[in-house]
Write a protein that holds these residues in place. Structure first.
Motif, short mmCIF file in Angstrom:
data_model
loop_
_atom_site.label_atom_id
_atom_site.label_comp_id
_atom_site.label_asym_id
_atom_site.label_seq_id
_atom_site.Cartn_x
_atom_site.Cartn_y
_atom_site.Cartn_z
N ARG A 565 -14.08 2.24 -0.85
CA ARG A 565 -12.73 2.42 -0.35
C ARG A 565 -12.72 3.57 0.64
O ARG A 565 -13.61 4.42 0.61
CB ARG A 565 -11.73 2.70 -1.49
N ARG A 566 -11.72 3.58 1.51
CA ARG A 566 -11.59 4.68 2.45
C ARG A 566 -10.11 4.98 2.65
O ARG A 566 -9.25 4.09 2.47
CB ARG A 566 -12.24 4.33 3.79
N PRO A 567 -9.78 6.20 3.03
CA PRO A 567 -8.37 6.54 3.27
C PRO A 567 -7.86 5.84 4.52
O PRO A 567 -8.62 5.52 5.43
CB PRO A 567 -8.40 8.06 3.43
N CYS A 568 -6.55 5.62 4.56
CA CYS A 568 -5.96 4.93 5.70
C CYS A 568 -4.51 5.35 5.86
O CYS A 568 -3.88 5.86 4.93
CB CYS A 568 -6.06 3.41 5.52
N TYR A 569 -4.00 5.09 7.05
CA TYR A 569 -2.59 5.32 7.33
C TYR A 569 -2.24 4.53 8.58
O TYR A 569 -2.89 4.67 9.63
CB TYR A 569 -2.30 6.81 7.55
N ASP A 570 -1.21 3.67 8.52
CA ASP A 570 -0.85 2.81 9.63
C ASP A 570 0.40 3.30 10.36
O ASP A 570 0.86 2.62 11.29
CB ASP A 570 -0.60 1.38 9.13
N GLY A 571 0.95 4.42 9.95
CA GLY A 571 2.17 4.90 10.59
C GLY A 571 1.90 5.59 11.92
O GLY A 571 0.75 5.79 12.33
N PRO A 572 2.97 5.93 12.64
CA PRO A 572 2.82 6.63 13.93
C PRO A 572 2.11 7.96 13.76
O PRO A 572 2.07 8.55 12.68
CB PRO A 572 4.27 6.81 14.40
N ALA A 573 1.52 8.43 14.86
CA ALA A 573 0.81 9.71 14.83
C ALA A 573 1.77 10.84 14.46
O ALA A 573 2.96 10.82 14.78
CB ALA A 573 0.18 9.96 16.20
#
Length: 1015
Positions: A565-573
Motif C-alpha cells: 500500500r502507499r499513501p495517496c491524496y486526490d484533492g487539490p494542491a
C-alpha cells in the motif's frame, strides 16, 4: 386476392406529433405496400411517416412481411395508422426494403434512427390525409451505391438513377441533402453525414430547447456540426450557450457535456479509463518521464520507464524489464574476446568473427591454443582439431612405437618438453632422466624447476595445480582461470555450477531464475576476479516498497504484491490536512505478470467536493478545505437553493425554487418554492415537464369510447384516447368498435362469444364422396368432420374417385414376369375381374442356364460350373462341370493328358502315382575334391534326367603355406621352400609352424627366442 390487414396504433409512431383538427371521427391513414419485381424480395421493410406541417414530426417502424406479402401478384402489406393525435394534412411516406434484418431506435436524440444491413428497394408517396385516406407505395429495386452514408435515405439529385422509379413530387420529398462522408471531426456520436436526413426531427435552437430533456439531448447532437440535419435548409445551430452538465464548460470544448466532472482543466484521475481533462488521454504520467501510467512500471519514479538505459548493480530497474542487471562485462571469462548483449540466464555463446563462442570458459576464445581430440573447439573456428595418427593419450604427440617422440603414449602429462616434476621417478619431459630435486633449482619447493615453474616463488602455482578464480595462471599452462573455476582460493568452498532459484509456483510469475555461476570481473573493478551467480535467488528482491507493485512475485515466496500500500491524496494542491481534507492509502491491484505499477482507488481520504455539488455544506465544518466554515462561493453566509420537488423541474411551467439559510450548522426550512401539480386540460404547464397540457409522454389524454356504439370493454372492443389540445379535449380517437366475426380467437363483434362460427367443408356429394362440417376453435378452423374424400378407383362397382364413372378403365396385370415367364391381363366388369389372358407359365427346372420355374434362380439343383479334374501326375488336367446334352445331369468337362516314360526330374512322368522311380540313390550324400578343395553335397538328377550325379563342386586351391594343411590340393602338406612358406621370418617349417634357428632369420633388431622371433 386476400388482403393482409395490420393495425399500428400509437406505439408505431411515438415521436409523431401532428396537427389536431375538429372532426367527429379520428383520421385514419391506410398504407398498402406492394412490390413491382419478383426478383427483389425484402426480408424487412422500414416505413417512415412524416407530417409535413409545422412543427414537422417523423415516425418509423421496421416490419417483417409474411411469405405471401410483397410478392408480385400476391397480397399487399396493409397498415392502418391510428395515431393517438387525430391528424389532417400533408404526409410523406417512404418505404425501404432491406435484404437483412432492420432495427429502429425511436428514443434516440436523432429519432427515428433506423439501420439495416443492405438496402435493395425503395418506394415513396405523398398524400393529404382527410378522414379515412388510403395510399399505395410500390417498392422497386435500388441500384448499388445509392446510400453511401447508411442512413437509408437516397440523394435523388446526385443519383437520378436511384430515384428513377419515384414521381418527381415524391423524389423531392425524400431527397437526402447530404449523402457523402465529409472530412470533419466527429464531436459526439452519431457521426458522419448519416446525421443529415429528410427523416430527422426539426432542429431547434437553445432558446427553443428550453428544459425539455429530449430537446436538450437532440440539440447537443445537432449543434455546430455544419450539417443541415433535417434537410429543410435552416441555419446551423450555435452551441456556445450549451452547458448541460453545468460544469462551466461549453460544447464542443467540453468532451462530455453530460458529466460534470469532465471538462477542460479538470483533475485527471489515473487508471479509471475516463478523460476528465478532455486532452484525449485517459492515462496519467505522474512522474513526467514520457511513459503513461498504463505502461510505466513505476509512475512515481522518473528514473524508471520502458526503454530507459539500465544502470547495472544500483538496485533500480531503470528499463522496467523486472531485473536490475549485474555489473558484468561483455567478456565474462576475461579471455580478451567479448560476447556482448547476452542475458544472464542464456548459454553465453556468441557466433561471429572475434566473438567468444563460450564466454564462461577462459581457455575457449578465438585464437586460443586448440587441444586435439577432446571434443572442445578451443579456438572458436567451428571444429575440434583432430589429433595426429597413433596419438593414444591425445596430448598432441605421436607415440614412439608409431614413429613419434612421446615416450609414454598412455599418459597425457608425458610428452617431449612437458614440465618434469623432480624425484617422482617419472620422466615427464621424455629426456630419459627424472629431474633432480635441488633447492637451487626449485626455490618454492613445489617439485618443479624454475625453468618449468611459472612462479618459482609460490608453491601454490605449479604445473598441474588446481586452477582458482583469481585472474592468475595457477596450473602454469599459459591460460588463467580456464575451466571456469568456482573457488577463489585453495581450501575455499566451491560455488554451485547452477545458482539462483526457480519460481515456487507455476501460477505466480516471479523475478527468480536459475543461471550459471561464472568466474568473472565485476565493473568497475575489472582487475579483481570473483565467482558471480548470474541467477536470482529467492529473497534477493523484496516486496516491501511500493515500487514492487507489479503483479510479480519479487521475493519468490509464492505470493505476489502482498500487503503493498502507499499513501495517496486526490484533492487539490495545498489542501491536504486543511479542514476536513486528509489523505488515504491505495492498495496494489497490478494484473498478474503485467510488470506495470498499478494501484487501486485512494481509500479513506477526504477531498473537497467537485462542482456542481456545493463545495461547502451547512455543518460547522470546513468541507472545501479553505480554512473557512459554512461560507458561500463569495465568502458570505451559506445559502442553499432548495425545493421539495426535483430540482430539474425548476424554471419549467409553474415550478420555482426556494432558499434555505445556514445558522449554526443547521439549514432552515425551504422558503418560496413552488412544485409541480397534476396536469389538467387548462392551457398551463402544471407538472413542469415541458409543454402545455402535456406530460413527459406527450399531451395529456383520457380514455374514451364513441357515443351510441355498443360493445365497450367486450371482446376486441376497447377505449380510445381523447387528447387535450389548446386547453380543450379533442374528439375520441383510436377506439376499437365491433367488426364482423372472424376465426381468430378474438371476439371481433364484441357480443361476448369468441369464434362462434361453423361452415361446410370437404367434397361435393358425387359417387362415394360426402361433405362435412368444421368449427372455429382457438382462432383456427378445426378438422373437417364427416367429410368423405376421393380415393383411387377399385373394381367394386362403386365410383370411388367421385368423377361420375364406375370402375372405368380398370385393367390389372396378372401372372409373373420372372425368368422365362411373362405377364397377362385381367379386366373389370360388373365389379369382378376376368380370368388372366396371355403370358408364359412356369415349367420344371432343367440344366440349360434358364430360370424355367420362374422363381428368380437359374439351374438350381445342378452344380454346373464348379471345378473338376481328370488324370494323375503329368496327365492331370483341370476343367469345369457342364450340362449333359439332354439337360438332366452334370458331368466333368476335363480330359486326362497322355503318359510318357519316367525320367529323373522330380515329376510323375508315367502317371502311375510315383515320382522318379528307378533312381534309388537320388538325394544321398557325396564328396568332390581332396585336401583344402574338398566339398560335400547331395546326389541330384543329371541335366537330361537319364542318371544321378554328385551335386558337390571341388573348391579352388591356394598357394601352399606353413600350416600343416594341403593348401594346393595336391595330396602333399607344407611342400616347397622355407622362403616360399615363411618368408624371411624363419629358416624352417616344422609341424605347420615357421621356426627360427639363428638370429639371422629375424628382421631388424629382433632375435630368435625359443624358435620364435621376438624383441
Amino acid at each position: 386476392m386476400t388482403t393482409a390487414r395490420r393495425r399500428l396504433r400509437s406505439a408505431l409512431l411515438p415521436s409523431l406529433f401532428l396537427c389536431a383538427c375538429s372532426s367527429s371521427t379520428p383520421a385514419r391513414l391506410v398504407v398498402r405496400l406492394s412490390s413491382a419485381e419478383s426478383s427483389v424480395r425484402p426480408k424487412t421493410v422500414v416505413l417512415y411517416v412524416r407530417d409535413d406541417g409545422p412543427p414537422r414530426a417523423v415516425g418509423a417502424r421496421a416490419l417483417t412481411p409474411s411469405p405471401t406479402e410483397l410478392v408480385p401478384g400476391g397480397a399487399a402489406l396493409e397498415l392502418t395508422l391510428e395515431p393517438s393525435i387525430p391528424f389532417l394534412g400533408a404526409v410523406t411516406l417512404y418505404a425501404v426494403g432491406c435484404a437483412e434484418a432492420a432495427t429502429c431506435a425511436l428514443d434516440a436524440p436523432t429519432a427515428p434512427d433506423c439501420v439495416c444491413a443492405n438496402v435493395i428497394s425503395i418506394g415513396a408517396a405523398t398524400t393529404t390525409v382527410s378522414g379515412h385516406t388510403t395510399v399505395g407505395v410500390v417498392l422497386t429495386s435500388l441500384p448499388p451505391g445509392c446510400d453511401p452514408d447508411g442512413d437509408l435515405s437516397v440523394d435523388c439529385d446526385a443519383r437520378v438513377d436511384c430515384c428513377a422509379s419515384l414521381n418527381p413530387e415524391a423524389a423531392a420529398a425524400v431527397d437526402d441533402c447530404l449523402d457523402a462522408r465529409p472530412i470533419l471531426p466527429c464531436l459526439s456520436p452519431p457521426c458522419g453525414t448519416a446525421i443529415a436526413s429528410p427523416f430527422r426531427p426539426t432542429e431547434v435552437t437553445p432558446e427553443q430547447a428550453g428544459t425539455d430533456p429530449l430537446l436538450v439531448r437532440r440539440n447537443l447532437v445537432f449543434c455546430a456540426d455544419a450539417f443541415d440535419n433535417d434537410c429543410v435548409g435552416g441555419p446551423v445551430i450555435d452551441c456556445a450557450r450549451i452547458d448541460a452538465d453545468d460544469d462551466g464548460s461549453y460544447v464542443p470544448e467540453d468532451c462530455d457535456d453530460g458529466l460534470g466532472t469532465v471538462y477542460p482543466g479538470a483533475p485527471e484521475i489515473c487508471g479509471d479509463a475516463v478523460d476528465q481533462n478532455c486532452d484525449g488521454e485517459t492515462a496519467c504520467d505522474e512522474d513526467e518521464d514520457g511513459s503513461p501510467s498504463t505502461e510505466d512500471c513505476d509512475d512515481t519514479d522518473d528514473r524508471r520507464a520502458p526503454g530507459n538505459l539500465e544502470i547495472c548493480g544500483d538496485g533500480v530497474d531503470q528499463d522496467c524489464d523486472l531485473i536490475d542487471r549485474l555489473c558484468v562485462t561483455d567478456d565474462l571469462d576475461r579471455d580478451g574476446s567479448p560476447c556482448p548483449g547476452v542475458l544472464p540466464n542464456s548459454d553465453h555463446r556468441c557466433a561471429g568473427p572475434g566473438l567468444d563462442c563460450n564466454d564462461l570458459e577462459a581457455s575457449v576464445h578465438p585464437g586460443a591454443p586448440e587441444r586435439c581430440g577432446d571434443g572442445i573447439d578451443q579456438d572458436c573456428d567451428g571444429v575440434d582439431l583432430p589429433c595426429q595418427r597413433d596419438d593414444v593419450d591425445l596430448d598432441g604427440e605421436r607415440g614412439q612405437l608409431s614413429g613419434g617422440t612421446d615416450c609414454n603414449d598412455g599418459d597425457a602429462g608425458i610428452f617431449t618438453g612437458a614440465p618434469d616434476k623432480c624425484g617422482d621417478g617419472i620422466d615427464q619431459d621424455c629426456t630419459g632422466l627424472d629431474a633432480v630435486c635441488s633447492p637451487d633449482l626449485d626455490a618454492d619447493g613445489d617439485g618443479f624447476r624454475a625453468e618449468d615453474d611459472c612462479d618459482d616463488g609460490s608453491s601454490a602455482r605449479a604445473p598441474g595445480a588446481v586452477e582458482h578464480c583469481n585472474g592468475i595462471d595457477d596450473d602454469c599452462d599459459g591460460v588463467p582461470d580456464e575451466g571456469n573455476p568456482l573457488t577463489n582460493a585453495p581450501g575455499g568452498a566451491a560455488q554451485p555450477v547452477v545458482c539462483g532459484s526457480r519460481c515456487p509456483s507455476r501460477e505466480e510469475p516471479c523475478t527468480c531464475f536459475e543461471a550459471p555461476s561464472v568466474c568473472t570481473a565485476l565493473e568497475p573493478n575489472l582487475a579483481l576476479k570473483v565467482v558471480v551467480c548470474l541467477g536470482v535467488a529467492a529473497g534477493a528482491n523484496l516486496e516491501t516498497e511500493s515500487a514492487h507493485c507489479n503483479g510479480i512475485d519479487d521475493d519468490c515466496d509464492g505470493a505476489r504484491d502482498e500487503d503493498l500500500r502507499r499513501p495517496c491524496y486526490d484533492g487539490p494542491a495545498m489542501t491536504e490536512g486543511v479542514g476536513r481534507c486528509r489523505g488515504g492509502t491505495q492498495g496494489c491491484n497490478s494484473e498478474r505478470g503485467s510488470g506495470i505499477l498499478s494501484f487501486g482507488a485512494c481509500e479513506q481520504q477526504y477531498i473537497p467536493p467537485i462542482a456542481p455539488t456545493p463545495p461547502e455544506i451547512c455543518n460547522l465544518m470546513d468541507d472545501d478545505c479553505d480554512a473557512q466554515v459554512d461560507e458561500d462561493a463569495q465568502g458570505g453566509p451559506y445559502v442553499e437553493v432548495c425545493s421539495d420537488f426535483p430540482m430539474a423541474l425548476v424554471g419549467a411551467g409553474i415550478c420555482r425554487a426556494g432558499l434555505r439559510t445556514c445558522n449554526n450548522g443547521a439549514l432552515s426550512e425551504c422558503d418560496g418554492d413552488v412544485g409541480p401539480q397534476p396536469e389538467t386540460c387548462d392551457g398551463v404547464d402544471s407538472d413542469c415537464v415541458g409543454g402545455v397540457d402535456a406530460t413527459e409522454r406527450g399531451p395529456i389524454r383520457m380514455r374514451c369510447y364513441p357515443d351510441g356504439v355498443d360493445g365497450r370493454g367486450v371482446g376486441a372492443c376497447m377505449d380510445g384516447t381523447a387528447v387535450c389540445f389548446g386547453g380543450q379535449w379533442q374528439a375520441c380517437g383510436g377506439a376499437i368498435t365491433p367488426m364482423p366475426e372472424a376465426c381468430n380467437n378474438v371476439d371481433d363483434d364484441c357480443d361476448g362469444a369468441v369464434d362462434d362460427l361453423m361452415r361446410a367443408c370437404g367434397h361435393a356429394a358425387v359417387g362415394a364422396c360426402r361433405r362435412g362440417m368444421e368449427r372455429c376453435q382457438g382462432g383456427r378452423w378445426a378438422v373437417c368432420q364427416g367429410d368423405v374424400a376421393p380415393v383411387g378407383e377399385v373394381c367394386n362397382n362403386v365410383d370411388d374417385d367421385c368423377n361420375g364413372s364406375v370402375d372405368e378403365n380398370l385393367v390389372t396385370a396378372c401372372g409373373s414376369a420372372v425368368g422365362v415367364c411373362s405377364e397377362g391381363t385381367q379386366t373389370c366388369a360388373g365389379g369382378s375381374l376376368s380370368a388372366c389372358v396371355g403370358g408364359v407359365m412356369a415349367t420344371a427346372e432343367s440344366c440349360n442356364r434358364l430360370d424355367d420355374d420362374c422363381d428368380g434362380t437359374q439351374d438350381e439343383g445342378f452344380d454346373m460350373g464348379s471345378n473338376c479334374s481328370a488324370g494323375a501326375g503329368a496327365c492331370l488336367r483341370q476343367g469345369m462341370r457342364v450340362c449333359t446334352a439332354d439337360g438332366r445331369a452334370v458331368v466333368c468337362g476335363a480330359v486326362a493328358g497322355p503318359a510318357s516314360p519316367e525320367i529323373c526330374n522330380g515329376l510323375d512322368d508315367d502317371c502311375d502315382g510315383s515320382t522318379d522311380q528307378g533312381f534309388a540313390d537320388l538325394g544321398s550324400a557325396c564328396n568332390a575334391g581332396i585336401g583344402a578343395c574338398l566339398r560335400q553335397g547331395m546326389r541330384v538328377c543329371s541335366a537330361n534326367g537319364s542318371a544321378v550325379v554328385c551335386g558337390a563342386i571341388p573348391g579352388l586351391g591356394s598357394a601352399e603355406s606353413c600350416n600343416g594343411l594341403d593348401d594346393d590340393c595336391d595330396r602333399s602338406t607344407d611342400e616347397g621352400s622355407v622362403l616360399d612358406l615363411c618368408g624371411a621370418r624363419a629358416d624352417a617349417c616344422n609341424q605347420g609352424l615357421c621356426r627360427c634357428g639363428d638370429s639371422d632369420a629375424c628382421r631388424e633388431d629382433r632375435r630368435c627366442n625359443s624358435g620364435q622371433c621376438s624383441n
